[in-house]
Motif scaffolding. Structure first.
Motif, PDB file in Angstrom:
ATOM      1  N   UNK A  59       0.849  -1.175   0.000  1.00  0.00           N
ATOM      2  CA  UNK A  59       0.000   0.000   0.000  1.00  0.00           C
ATOM      3  C   UNK A  59       0.895   1.239   0.000  1.00  0.00           C
ATOM      4  N   UNK A  60       1.042   1.847  -1.155  1.00  0.00           N
ATOM      5  CA  UNK A  60       1.926   3.000  -1.300  1.00  0.00           C
ATOM      6  C   UNK A  60       1.152   4.292  -1.037  1.00  0.00           C
ATOM      7  N   UNK A 104       5.127   7.540  -8.930  1.00  0.00           N
ATOM      8  CA  UNK A 104       3.966   6.654  -8.869  1.00  0.00           C
ATOM      9  C   UNK A 104       3.996   5.622 -10.002  1.00  0.00           C
ATOM     10  N   UNK A 105       4.332   6.075 -11.200  1.00  0.00           N
ATOM     11  CA  UNK A 105       4.384   5.124 -12.330  1.00  0.00           C
ATOM     12  C   UNK A 105       5.376   3.999 -12.059  1.00  0.00           C
ATOM     13  N   UNK A 106       6.552   4.390 -11.568  1.00  0.00           N
ATOM     14  CA  UNK A 106       7.576   3.375 -11.294  1.00  0.00           C
ATOM     15  C   UNK A 106       7.132   2.424 -10.176  1.00  0.00           C
ATOM     16  N   UNK A 107       6.525   3.012  -9.131  1.00  0.00           N
ATOM     17  CA  UNK A 107       6.082   2.187  -7.999  1.00  0.00           C
ATOM     18  C   UNK A 107       5.040   1.167  -8.470  1.00  0.00           C
ATOM     19  N   UNK A 108       4.149   1.604  -9.336  1.00  0.00           N
ATOM     20  CA  UNK A 108       3.118   0.697  -9.849  1.00  0.00           C
ATOM     21  C   UNK A 108       3.769  -0.406 -10.694  1.00  0.00           C
ATOM     22  N   UNK A 125      -0.122  -2.332  -4.794  1.00  0.00           N
ATOM     23  CA  UNK A 125      -1.462  -2.901  -4.962  1.00  0.00           C
ATOM     24  C   UNK A 125      -2.575  -1.881  -4.734  1.00  0.00           C
ATOM     25  N   UNK A 126      -2.253  -0.763  -4.052  1.00  0.00           N
ATOM     26  CA  UNK A 126      -3.218   0.319  -3.838  1.00  0.00           C
ATOM     27  C   UNK A 126      -2.412   1.583  -3.565  1.00  0.00           C
ATOM     28  N   UNK A 155      -2.055  -7.871   6.972  1.00  0.00           N
ATOM     29  CA  UNK A 155      -2.323  -8.353   5.610  1.00  0.00           C
ATOM     30  C   UNK A 155      -1.425  -7.674   4.594  1.00  0.00           C
ATOM     31  N   UNK A 156      -0.815  -6.580   5.025  1.00  0.00           N
ATOM     32  CA  UNK A 156       0.078  -5.877   4.114  1.00  0.00           C
ATOM     33  C   UNK A 156       0.794  -4.757   4.822  1.00  0.00           C
ATOM     34  N   UNK A 157       1.571  -4.008   4.032  1.00  0.00           N
ATOM     35  CA  UNK A 157       2.354  -2.908   4.601  1.00  0.00           C
ATOM     36  C   UNK A 157       2.079  -1.613   3.842  1.00  0.00           C
ATOM     37  N   UNK A 158       1.995  -0.514   4.606  1.00  0.00           N
ATOM     38  CA  UNK A 158       1.868   0.827   4.014  1.00  0.00           C
ATOM     39  C   UNK A 158       3.222   1.500   4.083  1.00  0.00           C
TER      40      UNK A 158
END
Ligand code: 3NM
Length: 214
Positions: free
Chosen positions: A13-14, A29-33, A38-39, A187-190
């Motif tokens: 979760x970015x 953001x483009x690179x991270x995606x 995932x969100x 369930x995930x990491x931010x």
């Protein structure tokens, strides 16, 4: 969305605003995606944050990038902005608009709430939240008014009580410590800066995805 669908979304979760970046936020953001986030949450807060029309324009551009890649776009705190953009969701803290009001106003959208104890978690569930953020798990200098570092204690406590609700950990998370957060029951990491300030956001996001390992 079902709990299982939300849990899948929470994996990587970015979160980012313009002041978390040294280069163009759109590129980050483009690179991270590309790396596999995932969100995405637009969090335009703190020193040097954009306001008004400039904030709206950046949000709109980042939302378009998310839409092109089928990554849900969540707005931090600013309910009016979320409604204007028809965002996929809203994330709020304990000091922001109440979760049940957000739920009423955005209908089926994703509602996330930051919580710091089991009571706040139970309230968020009652108010119709879809997931909660718990932190700061590790030391962070990104949020100036963050609470005391709590490690994975609260996440473990909640899972020990058999509460099966989507949880994402936040605060100081990196590819090196992300596994610990998931093993505790998240369930995930931010993540903000581990990705936003990385020389290669793509590589960092991919490493985080691998560490979360779901
Ligand atoms: N919320 P970084 S910690 C936005 O504890 C935020 O609720 C927190 O940034 C909380 O990944 C935090 O750079 C900052 O440490 C996370």
């Amino acid at each position: 969305m079902t709990n299982e669908e939300i849990k899948k979304l929470l994996q990587v979760y970015f979160i980012m605003g313009s002041n978390n970046c040294k280069k163009d936020p759109k590129e980050v953001l483009k690179e991270a995606i590309e790396g596999g986030v995932t969100v995405f949450q637009f969090r335009e807060k703190g020193e040097g944050a954009l306001t008004g029309e400039a904030k709206y324009q950046l949000a709109k551009e980042l939302q378009q990038i998310c839409q092109q890649h089928s990554v849900p776009f969540v707005v931090n705190d600013d309910l009016d902005l979320a409604i204007r953009l028809q965002a996929d969701g809203v994330h709020i803290g304990q000091e922001d608009e109440k979760a049940h009001i957000v739920r009423e106003k955005i209908g089926k959208g994703i509602v996330g709430v930051s919580v710091h104890n089991v009571q706040e978690l139970q309230q968020a569930i009652k108010d119709g939240a879809d997931y909660v953020g718990m932190g700061p798990v590790f030391p962070t200098s990104t949020k100036k008014d963050a609470k005391a570092v709590q490690g994975t204690k609260l996440i473990e406590e909640v899972r020990n009580q058999n509460i099966d609700f989507p949880i994402v950990g936040i605060g100081g998370i990196t590819p090196e410590n992300a596994k610990q957060v998931v093993e505790a029951g998240a369930d995930g990491v931010s993540i903000i800066t581990a990705i936003s300030l990385a020389a290669s956001p793509k590589e960092k996001a991919a490493q985080l995805k691998e560490a979360v390992g779901k």
